[in-house]
Design a protein around this motif. Structure first.
Motif, PDB file in Angstrom:
ATOM      1  N   ASN A   1       5.333   0.220 -10.129  1.00 54.24           N
ATOM      2  CA  ASN A   1       5.720   0.104  -8.713  1.00 54.24           C
ATOM      3  C   ASN A   1       5.318   1.363  -7.939  1.00 54.24           C
ATOM      4  OD1 ASN A   1       7.050  -1.271  -6.513  1.00 54.24           O
ATOM      5  ND2 ASN A   1       8.724   0.208  -6.733  1.00 54.24           N
ATOM      6  N   PHE A   2       5.468   2.535  -8.573  1.00 59.06           N
ATOM      7  CA  PHE A   2       5.041   3.784  -7.945  1.00 59.06           C
ATOM      8  C   PHE A   2       3.542   3.780  -7.686  1.00 59.06           C
ATOM      9  CE2 PHE A   2       3.056   7.921  -8.864  1.00 59.06           C
ATOM     10  CZ  PHE A   2       3.507   8.657  -7.771  1.00 59.06           C
TER      11      PHE A   2
ATOM     12  N   LYS B   1      12.229  -0.367 -18.332  1.00 58.23           N
ATOM     13  CA  LYS B   1      12.574   0.106 -16.990  1.00 58.23           C
ATOM     14  C   LYS B   1      11.629   1.212 -16.533  1.00 58.23           C
ATOM     15  CE  LYS B   1      16.468   2.287 -16.675  1.00 58.23           C
ATOM     16  NZ  LYS B   1      17.941   2.556 -16.622  1.00 58.23           N
ATOM     17  N   ALA B   2      11.219   2.076 -17.471  1.00 57.87           N
ATOM     18  CA  ALA B   2      10.359   3.210 -17.124  1.00 57.87           C
ATOM     19  C   ALA B   2       8.953   2.753 -16.737  1.00 57.87           C
ATOM     20  CB  ALA B   2      10.302   4.195 -18.285  1.00 57.87           C
TER      21      ALA B   2
ATOM     22  N   LEU C   1      -6.672  11.717 -12.690  1.00 53.08           N
ATOM     23  CA  LEU C   1      -5.280  11.944 -12.295  1.00 53.08           C
ATOM     24  C   LEU C   1      -4.375  10.795 -12.729  1.00 53.08           C
ATOM     25  CD1 LEU C   1      -3.066  13.500 -10.894  1.00 53.08           C
ATOM     26  CD2 LEU C   1      -3.799  12.494  -8.700  1.00 53.08           C
ATOM     27  N   THR C   2      -4.766   9.545 -12.480  1.00 50.38           N
ATOM     28  CA  THR C   2      -3.905   8.425 -12.871  1.00 50.38           C
ATOM     29  C   THR C   2      -3.793   8.326 -14.390  1.00 50.38           C
ATOM     30  OG1 THR C   2      -5.807   6.909 -12.683  1.00 50.38           O
ATOM     31  CG2 THR C   2      -4.348   7.108 -10.768  1.00 50.38           C
ATOM     32  N   SER C   3      -4.862   8.689 -15.097  1.00 51.96           N
ATOM     33  CA  SER C   3      -4.793   8.716 -16.568  1.00 51.96           C
ATOM     34  C   SER C   3      -3.801   9.766 -17.032  1.00 51.96           C
ATOM     35  CB  SER C   3      -6.177   9.004 -17.159  1.00 51.96           C
ATOM     36  OG  SER C   3      -7.105   7.990 -16.812  1.00 51.96           O
ATOM     37  N   HIS C   4      -3.810  10.923 -16.387  1.00 49.79           N
ATOM     38  CA  HIS C   4      -2.857  11.987 -16.733  1.00 49.79           C
ATOM     39  C   HIS C   4      -1.422  11.544 -16.442  1.00 49.79           C
ATOM     40  CE1 HIS C   4      -1.005  15.931 -17.048  1.00 49.79           C
ATOM     41  NE2 HIS C   4      -0.503  15.768 -15.834  1.00 49.79           N
TER      42      HIS C   4
ATOM     43  N   LYS D   1      -3.036  -2.776  -6.914  1.00 53.68           N
ATOM     44  CA  LYS D   1      -2.518  -4.129  -6.723  1.00 53.68           C
ATOM     45  C   LYS D   1      -1.666  -4.549  -7.919  1.00 53.68           C
ATOM     46  CE  LYS D   1      -6.345  -5.479  -3.717  1.00 53.68           C
ATOM     47  NZ  LYS D   1      -7.476  -6.415  -3.496  1.00 53.68           N
ATOM     48  N   THR D   2      -0.652  -3.742  -8.203  1.00 52.44           N
ATOM     49  CA  THR D   2       0.282  -4.090  -9.264  1.00 52.44           C
ATOM     50  C   THR D   2       1.405  -4.937  -8.681  1.00 52.44           C
ATOM     51  OG1 THR D   2       1.539  -2.063  -8.897  1.00 52.44           O
ATOM     52  CG2 THR D   2      -0.227  -1.972 -10.524  1.00 52.44           C
ATOM     53  N   SER D   3       2.037  -5.725  -9.562  1.00 53.95           N
ATOM     54  CA  SER D   3       3.102  -6.612  -9.110  1.00 53.95           C
ATOM     55  C   SER D   3       3.962  -7.004 -10.295  1.00 53.95           C
ATOM     56  CB  SER D   3       2.517  -7.863  -8.457  1.00 53.95           C
ATOM     57  OG  SER D   3       3.521  -8.830  -8.230  1.00 53.95           O
ATOM     58  N   MET D   4       5.256  -7.087 -10.102  1.00 55.46           N
ATOM     59  CA  MET D   4       6.154  -7.522 -11.156  1.00 55.46           C
ATOM     60  C   MET D   4       5.977  -8.999 -11.479  1.00 55.46           C
ATOM     61  SD  MET D   4       7.727  -4.919 -12.323  1.00 55.46           S
ATOM     62  CE  MET D   4       6.125  -4.106 -12.081  1.00 55.46           C
TER      63      MET D   4
END
Length: 607
Positions: free
Chosen positions: A517-518, A510-511, A545-548, A526-529
């Motif tokens: 999604n965030f 869930k996390a 920043l995204t790595s952190h 371009k992420t997607s479930m």
């Protein structure tokens, strides 16, 4: 044959080849005259060739009373050649600590303690820390015996610890003085890995009724692809009475040392007489026969660099008897990055067994991070951490009341792993580490016997941390089975045997879904479930920043736990959304006995 003069022998006796602590210049003169040779030490407990041509042969002993290592080095060199053997963090010739030898035009032999800088330029060390014990030159071979302290308190020397020691070495030509500022990177430096500070443990004597057998692949043609996990089901030899496995070792097909990455033999937990489906093929292939999930209990394991494992005299892995199935599954991980074709392999594991039973049945437990692509390392990271948790809730329900004693451990990552350690936590208090390697190499995954077995009680936790270097990768590195993917596990060898086979974690599903999604809403990724986790991680725009953000997610999120029994089923408990282990009182770093010298790394253990 050349030897030493009496004058040299007298000088050695009075000064011990110029004792390092009291002499700035470490020079020894081996005068090549026809006189009796200097006697070498009679026996060294350990030895290895450093190179495939066998030009360098190293012997050594470890003295834990004085914290000193005694070496004997044989180097096959010509009179006009000089050489160096030393140590560095990961086998690089730069920023290394060297023992340098050369001979001058008068055929006098010299040694110095030296170091290379970040550009590979060689320099004499102001603090000379090698004590020469003896030496001789004989038939193009230089043989020298010397000693050095584990920790010399010299920042240009490499402290010896209980993990992997990376040895770097090379040969130069035409030098008749110390090669100051020589660029060692131009001298075709090579490297070797050893466990220098081996535990001071006796090797148990095998009973007279010990016998051996091997479980090997049936002349497999290794697929022409980078990563293959080959599965082969077979049977143990007949053992109507219970036996103990007291030793096992890798049995590697000659010539295939570079493609056989690791091997495991799993016992199939079924009733005697129940047949397990025959299978001989890639373990990750679709359509493999059902019924192989019962083949999960590890009874033997090997990885590149591992030496034979001798079990302590009080324990053996149980095997055989009227209630023991003979079905086993062999798994061989082939790493074939150059896509060789037509290579045949019959590698496996050799077992030593005895009907003379020992006091305890032993077992092998796997801890760390689940093999799953919910875990990812961003690209261009220097030391990114994965943490795998064997939480207290699992050991509380799975371990016997008196606990277990871990006597050996094998750490395991793939290619980007640089450091691995296992913390032991009881009631929030960190106890001494179970195992550690701060200079870890995926090409040297030895099974390390522990000097003092770790006593794990019900309710204790074990936290496995792996640190990775992906600084040369442009894509995320995903958790998984391929050699280009990553793992973070340790195989713990322990007694008495219990039913806990796997105690591993991953981030709560869930996390990670919420985070992906965030990233789509906040960063426009371009992420997607509808995608798998691998494709989602490849869709992230990786920045500092995204790595952190991902690092912080892994540090703070609840866990999905594998608290598994030998048959693959989980122990009763709440395993999804489980809390991470919290360390309220960390273990104090062990201080170096070196005033003014900073500590190196996390809890460096010098003795």
């Amino acid at each position: 044959m050349s030897g030493f003069t009496a004058a040299f022998s007298s000088q050695m006796a009075s000064c011990q080849w110029v004792t390092a602590r009291c002499c700035h210049l470490l020079i020894f003169f081996l005068v090549l005259l026809k006189t009796p040779q200097v006697e070498c030490r009679r026996h060294y407990r350990y030895s290895t060739y450093l190179d495939s041509l066998r030009r360098f042969h190293l012997w050594w002993d470890v003295n834990y009373n004085t914290n000193v290592v005694n070496f004997r080095l044989l180097a096959v060199v010509n009179p006009d050649e000089w050489f160096a053997v030393g140590y560095s963090q990961y086998g690089k010739a730069t920023n290394a600590d060297y023992f340098v030898h050369w001979s001058d035009k008068k055929k006098m032999h010299h040694c110095k303690d030296a170091w290379s800088d970040g550009d590979g330029l060689l320099h004499i060390d102001d603090q000379q820390d090698y004590t020469i014990l003896s030496g001789r030159y004989n038939n193009h071979a230089m043989i020298v015996e010397y000693e050095r302290a584990f920790d010399t308190c010299d920042n240009y020397d490499f402290p010896f610890d209980n993990g992997t020691t990376h040895i770097t070495f090379f040969i130069g030509k035409g030098q008749f003085d110390f090669p100051e500022d020589a660029n060692v990177t131009l001298l075709s430096p090579n490297s070797q890995r050893i466990l220098l500070l081996k535990p001071d443990l006796p090797t148990p004597v095998h009973p007279k009724d010990t016998w051996t057998f091997t479980i090997v692949a049936p002349k497999v043609t290794i697929p022409a692809k980078e990563t293959t996990y080959w599965w082969y089901t077979t049977n143990l030899p007949p053992m109507p009475d219970k036996h103990h496995i007291i030793q096992f070792e890798g049995y590697i097909n000659k010539g295939n040392e570079d493609v056989v990455h690791h091997i495991e033999v799993f016992h199939c937990e079924v009733a005697p007489g129940v047949k397990v489906p025959y299978y001989n093929g890639p373990g990750l292939a679709e359509g493999k026969p059902k019924g192989l999930k019962v083949c999960r209990k590890v009874i033997g394991a090997w990885a590149m660099g591992a030496a034979p494992l001798h079990l302590p005299s009080e324990a053996g892995y149980p095997i055989g008897g009227s209630k023991y199935s003979s079905n086993v599954l062999l798994e061989v991980h082939y790493n074939n990055p150059t896509i060789k074709r037509g290579v045949k392999d019959a590698s496996g594991i050799k077992f030593y067994v005895t009907p003379t039973l020992r006091k305890h049945d032993a077992g092998i437990m796997e801890v760390g991070i689940e093999y799953i692509n919910k875990m990812a390392i961003p690209p261009r990271q220097k030391m990114f951490k994965f943490v795998g948790d064997c939480i207290s809730e699992c050991t509380k329900v799975a371990l016997p009341p008196s606990g277990i004693h871990i006597f050996a451990s094998q750490l395991h990552t793939h290619l980007t792993g640089k450091k691995v350690y296992i913390q032991h936590v009881r009631d929030g208090i960190e106890l001494p580490l179970v195992n550690w390697d701060y200079h870890y190499s995926p090409h040297y995954q030895t099974i390390k016997m522990l000097q003092t077995p770790a006593h794990i009680l019900p309710g204790d936790a074990m936290v496995t941390t792996c640190e990775y270097d992906t600084s040369d990768r442009e894509k995320a590195t995903i958790g998984g089975f391929a050699i280009s993917d990553e793992m973070c596990v340790s195989y713990l060898h322990y007694y008495p045997l219990c039913n806990l086979e796997v105690c591993k974690s991953s981030i709560e599903t869930k996390a990670i879904d919420k985070w992906l999604n965030f990233m789509k809403r906040w960063d426009g990724d371009k992420t997607s479930m509808k995608k798998g986790y691998r494709d989602n991680f490849y869709s992230i725009r990786w920045t500092p920043l995204t790595s952190h953000l991902l690092d912080n997610l892994f540090k703070t999120s609840p866990l999905s736990m594998q608290c598994n029994q030998s048959d693959g089923t989980r122990f009763p408990g709440r395993w999804e959304g489980a809390p991470q282990t919290q360390i309220k009182l960390p273990l104090e770093p062990i201080p170096r006995k070196c005033p003014g010298v900073t500590n190196h790394g996390h809890n460096v253990v010098i003795v």
